[in-house]
Design a protein around this motif. Structure first.
Motif, PDB file in Angstrom:
ATOM      1  N   GLY A 102       2.501   2.891  -6.641  1.00 30.43           N
ATOM      2  CA  GLY A 102       1.526   1.776  -7.281  1.00 30.43           C
ATOM      3  C   GLY A 102       2.502   0.855  -7.221  1.00 30.43           C
ATOM      4  O   GLY A 102       1.303  -0.337  -6.572  1.00 30.43           O
ATOM      5  N   PHE A 103       2.972   0.843  -5.304  1.00 31.22           N
ATOM      6  CA  PHE A 103       2.999  -0.461  -4.822  1.00 31.22           C
ATOM      7  C   PHE A 103       1.280  -0.892  -3.743  1.00 31.22           C
ATOM      8  O   PHE A 103       1.347   0.195  -3.118  1.00 31.22           O
ATOM      9  N   MET A 132       5.908   5.774  -2.369  1.00 33.29           N
ATOM     10  CA  MET A 132       5.109   4.472  -3.400  1.00 33.29           C
ATOM     11  C   MET A 132       4.237   3.987  -3.734  1.00 33.29           C
ATOM     12  O   MET A 132       3.994   2.929  -4.285  1.00 33.29           O
ATOM     13  N   LEU A 133       3.436   3.901  -2.353  1.00 33.48           N
ATOM     14  CA  LEU A 133       2.618   3.014  -2.137  1.00 33.48           C
ATOM     15  C   LEU A 133       1.148   3.712  -2.835  1.00 33.48           C
ATOM     16  O   LEU A 133       1.094   5.166  -2.735  1.00 33.48           O
ATOM     17  N   ARG A 134       0.388   2.996  -3.437  1.00 34.72           N
ATOM     18  CA  ARG A 134      -1.404   3.673  -4.172  1.00 34.72           C
ATOM     19  C   ARG A 134      -2.098   4.248  -2.889  1.00 34.72           C
ATOM     20  O   ARG A 134      -1.818   3.374  -1.905  1.00 34.72           O
ATOM     21  N   PRO A 135      -3.168   5.173  -3.147  1.00 33.40           N
ATOM     22  CA  PRO A 135      -4.153   5.252  -1.706  1.00 33.40           C
ATOM     23  C   PRO A 135      -4.215   3.827  -1.045  1.00 33.40           C
ATOM     24  O   PRO A 135      -5.033   3.057  -1.759  1.00 33.40           O
ATOM     25  N   GLY A 243       0.748  -0.163   9.021  1.00 30.94           N
ATOM     26  CA  GLY A 243      -0.329   1.197   8.178  1.00 30.94           C
ATOM     27  C   GLY A 243       0.085   0.942   7.210  1.00 30.94           C
ATOM     28  O   GLY A 243      -0.475   0.502   6.633  1.00 30.94           O
ATOM     29  N   GLN A 244      -0.560   2.063   6.715  1.00 32.55           N
ATOM     30  CA  GLN A 244      -1.199   2.298   5.647  1.00 32.55           C
ATOM     31  C   GLN A 244      -1.767   4.196   4.807  1.00 32.55           C
ATOM     32  O   GLN A 244      -0.894   5.028   5.559  1.00 32.55           O
ATOM     33  N   LYS A 250      -5.527  11.101  -2.931  1.00 33.32           N
ATOM     34  CA  LYS A 250      -5.102  11.100  -4.111  1.00 33.32           C
ATOM     35  C   LYS A 250      -4.230  10.922  -4.535  1.00 33.32           C
ATOM     36  O   LYS A 250      -3.589  10.975  -3.956  1.00 33.32           O
ATOM     37  N   ALA A 251      -3.764   9.853  -6.101  1.00 31.22           N
ATOM     38  CA  ALA A 251      -2.451   8.839  -6.638  1.00 31.22           C
ATOM     39  C   ALA A 251      -2.143  10.405  -6.849  1.00 31.22           C
ATOM     40  O   ALA A 251      -2.210  11.351  -6.790  1.00 31.22           O
TER      41      ALA A 251
END
Length: 251
Positions: A102-103, A132-135, A243-244, A250-251
């Motif tokens: 959710g970061f 660790m990253l949110r979409p 980047g991303q 989906k989470a």
């Protein structure tokens, strides 16, 4: 048997890398913020945060920051600097993080990557960054520019710091750059200590492949934080991936 990164990031690390400063971290974070384009209050994970220079600069900029490192010594120093307890400090191996995702952003700075012998172990780190990253969340991985390192490696350097002589010998062995560090007390009272650092030399194309394999998308590659921001394979000292995690996932 402990690996090099379990031995090297202790009290003597603070001496060897004493030249890294708070003001420099603040300037670098200002540039990072322009790349990430995050709103105030965004959640940021500083993965391999060390003594917390960048974590604290990110907190100063208005972000909710978690700093993770394997070294209890470096985290102790980070907590000392964080007098107002603005950052959540956690001790963990970067390949297996005891955190929920959710970061909004994950940053991994100053070649805190490539520590392991096998590509599969480095891939675990990249997959943890994705987890660790949110979409739609962003990442920065700040790595050395391997072609520049191969062409400009300084074989040996020596300096004195706080009554200690620090000798650093560097060499390239296959796909790894290796540094052997000897610290000797000038008075002779403490004798000498030896440390070893080993980091894998990844090319831009190989690291982009690994990021893709981990489910991450590269948007830009920069060569530094200041006037040398444009990446040039032969001249840039850094290779900074921005980047991303793709938004449509989906989470």
């Amino acid at each position: 048997m402990k690996d090099w990164y379990e031995k090297s990031f202790g009290e003597d690390y603070l001496l060897v890398y004493k030249h890294r400063d708070i003001e420099g971290a603040a300037r670098e974070v200002k540039t990072m913020i322009s790349w990430l384009d995050l709103p105030q209050g965004a959640k940021v994970l500083d993965l391999c945060c060390g003594t917390g220079r960048h974590s604290l600069a990110l907190a100063d900029a208005g972000y909710r920051v978690t700093g993770v490192d394997l070294s209890d010594v470096l985290l102790r120093e980070a907590r000392k600097l964080d007098r107002e307890e603005r950052v959540a400090w956690r001790q963990a191996d970067m390949r297996e993080l005891p955190l929920e995702g959710g970061f909004d952003a994950v940053v991994n700075l100053f070649t805190s990557f490539g520590y392991f012998r096998e590509d599969g172990e480095q891939l675990k780190v990249l997959r943890e960054i994705r987890r660790m990253l949110r979409p739609g969340g962003s990442f920065i991985i700040d790595f050395m520019n391997s072609p520049y390192v191969r062409g400009h490696l300084v074989p040996e350097s020596e300096r004195k710091e706080d009554g200690q002589r620090i000798v650093e010998k560097r060499r390239i062995d296959g796909d790894f750059v290796i540094k052997d560090i000897t610290i000797a007390d000038l008075s002779g009272a403490k004798g000498s200590r030896e440390y070893h650092e080993r980091v894998k030399l990844y090319t831009r194309s190989r690291l982009e492949e690994m990021l893709q394999d981990a489910g991450l998308m590269t948007d830009e590659v920069y060569g530094g934080y200041n006037e040398e921001v444009d990446y040039d394979e032969t001249r840039s000292q850094r290779m900074i991936f921005v980047g991303q995690r793709p938004q449509e996932e989906k989470a």
